[in-house]
Design a protein around this motif. Structure first.
Motif, short mmCIF file in Angstrom:
data_model
loop_
_atom_site.label_atom_id
_atom_site.label_comp_id
_atom_site.label_asym_id
_atom_site.label_seq_id
_atom_site.Cartn_x
_atom_site.Cartn_y
_atom_site.Cartn_z
N UNK A 1 0.84 -1.20 0.00
CA UNK A 1 0.00 0.00 0.00
C UNK A 1 0.87 1.23 0.00
N UNK A 2 0.47 2.24 0.76
CA UNK A 2 1.21 3.50 0.82
C UNK A 2 1.87 3.61 2.19
N UNK B 1 -1.63 12.03 -0.36
CA UNK B 1 -1.78 10.66 -0.87
C UNK B 1 -2.85 10.60 -1.95
N UNK B 2 -2.69 9.70 -2.92
CA UNK B 2 -3.71 9.56 -3.96
C UNK B 2 -5.06 9.14 -3.36
N UNK B 3 -6.11 9.47 -4.06
CA UNK B 3 -7.47 9.16 -3.59
C UNK B 3 -7.68 7.66 -3.38
N UNK B 4 -6.96 6.84 -4.14
CA UNK B 4 -7.14 5.39 -4.02
C UNK B 4 -6.24 4.75 -2.96
N UNK B 5 -5.63 5.55 -2.13
CA UNK B 5 -4.73 5.04 -1.08
C UNK B 5 -5.58 4.43 0.04
N UNK B 6 -5.96 3.16 -0.14
CA UNK B 6 -6.84 2.53 0.85
C UNK B 6 -6.08 1.78 1.93
N UNK C 1 -9.06 2.58 6.62
CA UNK C 1 -9.68 3.32 5.52
C UNK C 1 -11.00 3.90 5.99
N UNK C 2 -11.49 4.89 5.28
CA UNK C 2 -12.74 5.53 5.68
C UNK C 2 -13.89 4.52 5.66
N UNK C 3 -13.83 3.54 4.77
CA UNK C 3 -14.88 2.53 4.72
C UNK C 3 -14.88 1.72 6.02
N UNK C 4 -13.70 1.30 6.45
CA UNK C 4 -13.62 0.54 7.71
C UNK C 4 -14.01 1.39 8.90
N UNK C 5 -13.63 2.67 8.88
CA UNK C 5 -14.01 3.56 9.98
C UNK C 5 -15.52 3.69 10.07
#
Length: 153
Positions: A68-69, A97-102, A142-146
């Motif tokens: 990842x990043x 960081x790029x938008x796709x940095x999950x 990631x924001x999804x997990x949060x």
């Protein structure tokens, strides 16, 4: 007390030399990191220079890895510690960081783990040694997990 902390992305050789000089002073000079471990992945990294009233004060970078990043090489010169330079570096690097940095992670020196925790990073696994210094691996959910976590609580 310093009045103006600024962080900017740098790729000009003269600016990069300021970044490397800060890292040399902090990691090699103060912390006795082996120089051969300090200088790697420079060309594939995105570098940042922090200044206080236009004076070089701190440095950091991020790079894309196979996981990842990874945020790395956060260094603040001794005379600027406690002035918000570290926080400004973390904030700017995360914003870049790029938008796709999950998957965003770092290896935090034990003394710096609370700084990264303020930005949502969480320790994973046991403490480990890197370059003769104790570290924790930390990830930023990631924001999804949060969101999922919030919904579950």
């Amino acid at each position: 007390m310093p009045s103006k902390v600024e962080v900017r992305k740098v790729n000009d050789p003269a600016e990069l030399e300021k970044v490397f000089a800060i890292r040399r002073e902090v990691f090699v000079g103060e912390q006795n990191c082996p120089p051969e471990l300090e200088w790697e992945f420079e060309d594939e990294s995105t570098h940042f220079l922090a200044t206080v009233d236009d004076e070089p004060a701190g440095a950091s970078r991020w790079r894309k890895t196979d996981k990842g990043y990874k945020l790395e090489r956060f260094a603040v010169l001794k005379k600027f510690r406690g002035a918000g330079v570290g926080q400004a570096l973390v904030r700017t690097v995360l914003d870049d960081l790029p938008a796709d940095a999950d998957y965003v992670y770092l290896h935090a020196q034990v003394d710096a783990a609370t700084l990264y925790a303020r930005f949502g990073f969480e320790k994973v696994g046991e403490m480990f040694e890197e370059a003769g210094i104790q570290h924790y691996k930390m990830i930023k959910p990631s924001s999804v997990r949060e969101k999922l976590k919030e919904e579950l609580h």
